[in-house]
Design a protein around this motif. Structure first.
Motif, short mmCIF file in Angstrom:
data_model
loop_
_atom_site.label_atom_id
_atom_site.label_comp_id
_atom_site.label_asym_id
_atom_site.label_seq_id
_atom_site.Cartn_x
_atom_site.Cartn_y
_atom_site.Cartn_z
N UNK A 468 -30.38 39.34 -39.14
CA UNK A 468 -29.99 38.64 -40.37
C UNK A 468 -29.03 37.50 -40.05
N UNK A 469 -28.11 37.76 -39.11
CA UNK A 469 -27.17 36.70 -38.72
C UNK A 469 -27.90 35.51 -38.10
N UNK A 470 -28.87 35.79 -37.22
CA UNK A 470 -29.62 34.70 -36.58
C UNK A 470 -30.40 33.90 -37.62
N UNK A 471 -30.93 34.61 -38.65
CA UNK A 471 -31.63 33.91 -39.71
C UNK A 471 -30.66 33.04 -40.53
N UNK A 472 -29.42 33.54 -40.71
CA UNK A 472 -28.42 32.77 -41.46
C UNK A 472 -28.08 31.47 -40.74
N UNK A 473 -28.07 31.50 -39.41
CA UNK A 473 -27.79 30.29 -38.64
C UNK A 473 -28.87 29.23 -38.87
N UNK A 474 -30.11 29.72 -39.09
CA UNK A 474 -31.19 28.78 -39.33
C UNK A 474 -31.07 28.12 -40.70
N UNK A 480 -25.60 32.39 -45.40
CA UNK A 480 -25.83 33.82 -45.18
C UNK A 480 -27.30 34.14 -45.33
N UNK A 481 -27.65 35.31 -44.84
CA UNK A 481 -29.03 35.77 -45.00
C UNK A 481 -28.99 37.29 -45.18
N UNK A 482 -29.66 37.76 -46.22
CA UNK A 482 -29.73 39.20 -46.51
C UNK A 482 -31.09 39.70 -46.06
N UNK A 483 -31.09 40.61 -45.09
CA UNK A 483 -32.35 41.13 -44.54
C UNK A 483 -32.80 42.33 -45.33
N UNK A 484 -34.07 42.31 -45.73
CA UNK A 484 -34.66 43.47 -46.40
C UNK A 484 -34.97 44.54 -45.37
N UNK A 485 -34.63 45.76 -45.71
CA UNK A 485 -34.94 46.88 -44.81
C UNK A 485 -36.41 47.25 -44.92
N UNK A 486 -36.92 47.80 -43.83
CA UNK A 486 -38.28 48.36 -43.86
C UNK A 486 -38.19 49.76 -44.44
N UNK A 487 -38.39 49.87 -45.72
CA UNK A 487 -38.23 51.16 -46.37
C UNK A 487 -39.33 52.12 -45.95
#
Length: 723
Positions: A468-474, A480-487
């Motif tokens: 999620x952090x790496x996606x936020x850098x993009x 920020x970036x909120x990653x959805x969990x694989x439920x």
């Protein structure tokens, strides 16, 4: 005071305690016997009276009832005898006698009282008697009579015994009232309690409790009255006081004789004890010498050898602990610059959330280009920047903030809504903007966010929040970036069905991992690790499986499977090393499980010493007394116990002596990178030394680095697992 006087005083005191204790036990046993005897006699009397009065109870005003009770009461053995009616009852005749109605030949109906005092029920046994006659083939038929009906009053909490009760009724269909004083007591007699020849101080010191005994009296098929009998305590006190006098006289004589013999005995043994006394004084003064010339008597020789060992051991420990105190310069759990908790505490906190089945979010933040920023700013500026950055994170509501290392920070929030999360992060970005203007640094930090619940584990969360952090850098600076969990697609019902299938059909594979090596690098111990697959032959995370099994009350059955399989494995393969078996606290708290475990250990007593039952430090800390009971249970059955992932954040070192398990296994955070961390080295060293005093073995797990391994081995651990 000389050693001779001290020994005389101590031993005399011990003898005195023994004699006093013996006297106390004798008096206590006699007291209990007299209480039992008196209560039993009172109960027998109540039963006998009940049988005697049974034939008279149909007429509760029969004067022979009073005569019978008084005859037994006059024996003097009883303090009180009381005959009570089972219910509050009265008749039409009593109603009329206590009303202003002069004509006694009237029909009474609708008898009732104010509902706040209770209710009145008409006693009509006609229908029941006819049904009984029909069952017994009796042709006689009873008919209802309205003459002198009887009633039962069922009181509420507002009515007190012996109160006058206003009763409403209709006489020949006209309203009428009566005042009745209702009481269950039919007859009662009391005798004054006398304590002849018994001093008042003895009565005040000893409390003899003689409870009132009772017997129910039947009139036909109904319980109609109860007889209460209470024994007279004066007789018991007199017997007990005579026993007390005899016991005291005997114990005083025995104590005097014992003191005389003790004095002679001490004079004989004190001569070789002089060296021991001198050594004790030197130890008290901090000089750890040893006794060179050992006494010739075997007992005193053993004492002298033990004193020498104790002196050497205390000398080594005190020297080591003094060195440890000098080495410890900072707290193990706090970042020195920001005073935030470190990564190890983050992991413990996250695990705690999993165990407590709590939800929330993990935030990962890294200060962007901190190295480049440091090149153009002084150390003081960098420190101030980091402190202000940490203070901004502290303001995140309902969260706990951590500093991993350098530029990396993290936070764990409570279970908040997505709306609240957005509000918090928007506020963070505003504060980052202010900080950016103050320090002329455009890009402060990106934020990676991921949610968690009880079905997650630390590795998955750290991996997910890093993504999620790496996606936020993009996205861009300070974004920020909120990653959805694989439920997991399984519902709770599917989980339950899967767990039932696995446990009932014993679809559990057990791997034996974590080879623990002894000081000679031989395998000393392994751990039984359960491996479980679902219907698609995919591995199920053991943490999730155990959590749901516990929720569905199947964890005890699962632990039974593991224990049984390990025992069979040891017998089948003739294994000589020890095996760790992890147990849930729900299992060790279950009486049926412990009974089952005792039986299987008894059947396999030859290999019981090879089993080590392990519980995590976190679980132990939640109920230390429960684990102490299990430790005692294990010792009684000649097996072993372990505190797994030992961490002073959960269990302090001082509590180890109270718990006294067979062994402890250190948390990986204490040993990972220990050769580069003086604080970890000092902590592990201190734990090992204290455990050595308490005869508790210390183990380390998953030590990969060779330098770490060599250092841990030198600190006195019993064994280390490498991978």
């Amino acid at each position: 005071m000389s050693l001779s006087k001290q020994l005389n005083f101590i031993v005399s005191f011990l003898f005195l305690v023994i004699f006093v204790g013996n006297s106390f036990i004798t008096i206590q046993n006699t007291k209990e016997y007299l209480e039992t005897e008196s209560i039993t006699k009172a109960q027998d009397t109540a039963t006998s009276l009940g049988m005697i009065l049974k034939s008279m109870i149909s007429n509760k005003k029969d004067p022979e009832i009073k005569s019978t009770i008084l005859a037994i009461s006059d024996s003097g053995f009883y303090e009180s005898i009381r005959l009570e009616d089972k219910f509050y009852t009265f008749s039409d005749e009593e109603l009329l006698n206590n009303s202003n109605i002069k004509n006694k030949k009237v029909t009474i109906t609708d008898v009732h009282v104010d509902k706040k005092f209770g209710e009145i029920i008409l006693n009509d046994d006609v229908e029941l008697l006819n049904q009984l006659n029909k069952l017994e083939n009796i042709n006689e038929t009873y008919t209802s009579s309205t003459q002198n009906n009887t009633y039962t009053f069922i009181p509420s909490k507002n009515f007190k015994d012996n109160d006058k009760l206003k009763i409403y009724f209709k006489a020949n269909y006209k309203d009428a009232t009566a005042q009745l004083k209702l009481s269950k007591i039919i007859f009662e007699t009391k005798k004054a309690v006398k304590f002849d020849n018994v001093p008042s101080w003895f009565i005040n010191l000893i409390d003899i409790k003689l409870d009132e005994q009772k017997s129910e009296i039947n009139d036909g098929w109904k319980i109609t009255a109860v007889i209460y009998v209470k024994a007279n305590p004066g007789i018991a006190y007199l017997k007990l006081y005579k026993q007390f006098e005899q016991t005291i006289i005997y114990n005083i004589m025995a104590f005097i004789v014992s003191l005389l013999l003790l004095s002679l005995f001490l004079k004989f043994i004190l001569k070789p004890l002089k060296d021991i006394e001198n050594l004790s004084n030197k130890i008290a003064q901090g000089s750890f010498d040893t006794i060179k010339d050992l006494p010739w008597t075997s007992e005193l020789k053993s004492v002298a050898i033990s004193m020498n060992k104790m002196s050497n051991k205390i000398k080594n420990i005190i020297t080591k602990l003094n060195k440890n105190v000098k080495e410890i310069s900072s707290s193990l759990n706090k970042d020195q610059l920001t005073s935030l908790d470190i990564k190890e505490t983050f992991i413990s906190t996250l695990k705690d959330k999993f165990i407590k089945k709590q939800k929330g979010y993990v935030l990962l933040l890294r200060i962007s280009d901190l190295g480049e920023f440091a090149k153009v700013n002084g150390q003081q500026t960098i420190n101030n920047f980091i402190k202000e950055f940490a203070n901004i994170l502290r303001e995140i509501p309902r969260s706990k903030v951590f500093r991993f290392y350098g530029s990396e920070f993290a936070a764990i929030t409570d279970d908040i809504s997505e709306k609240e999360l957005k509000e918090y992060t928007d506020e963070l970005k505003k504060k980052f903007l202010i900080l950016s203007e103050k320090y002329n640094k455009k890009d402060i930090a990106n934020i990676g966010i991921i949610g968690f619940d009880q079905f997650d584990n630390v590795g998955e969360i750290l991996s997910g929040v890093t993504e999620a952090y790496e996606m936020a850098k993009q996205v861009g600076p300070n974004e920020l970036f909120i990653k959805d969990k694989n439920e997991d697609s399984r519902g709770l019902l599917q989980w339950k069905e899967l767990i039932v299938d696995i446990i009932d059909n014993k679809k559990v594979d057990i791997n034996y991992i974590g080879d623990v090596l002894d000081e000679n690098d031989n395998i000393f111990m392994k751990e039984a690790f359960s491996k479980i697959k679902d219907e698609k032959d995919k591995d199920i995370p053991i943490g999730i499986f155990l959590s749901i099994a516990e929720e569905n009350n199947r964890i005890i059955d699962f632990d039974k499977i593991i224990v049984s399989n390990v025992i069979e494995k040891i017998k089948k393969d003739d294994i000589k090393y020890k095996i760790i078996i992890n147990l849930a606290t729900q299992s060790i708290a279950d009486i049926k499980f412990l009974k089952w475990l005792r039986e299987i250990l008894s059947k396999n007593s030859k290999i019981a010493h090879q089993l080590i039952f392990s519980v995590t430090a976190y679980s132990v800390a939640k109920d230390i007394e429960l684990f102490i009971e299990f430790v005692n249970f294990s010792k009684q059955n000649e097996t072993n116990t372990m505190i797994k992932r030992f961490d002073i954040n959960f269990i302090e070192v001082e509590e180890i002596q109270k718990i006294n398990p067979t062994c402890i296994r250190l948390a990986r955070d204490y040993t990972n990178g220990i050769h580069n961390d003086i604080n970890k080295k000092t902590m592990v060293d201190t734990i090992c030394k204290i455990s050595e005093l308490l005869d508790i073995e210390v183990y380390a797990e998953s030590v990969e680095d060779e330098e770490d391994y060599n250092l841990i081995k030198s600190l006195g651990t019993k064994g280390i697992s490498r991978y």
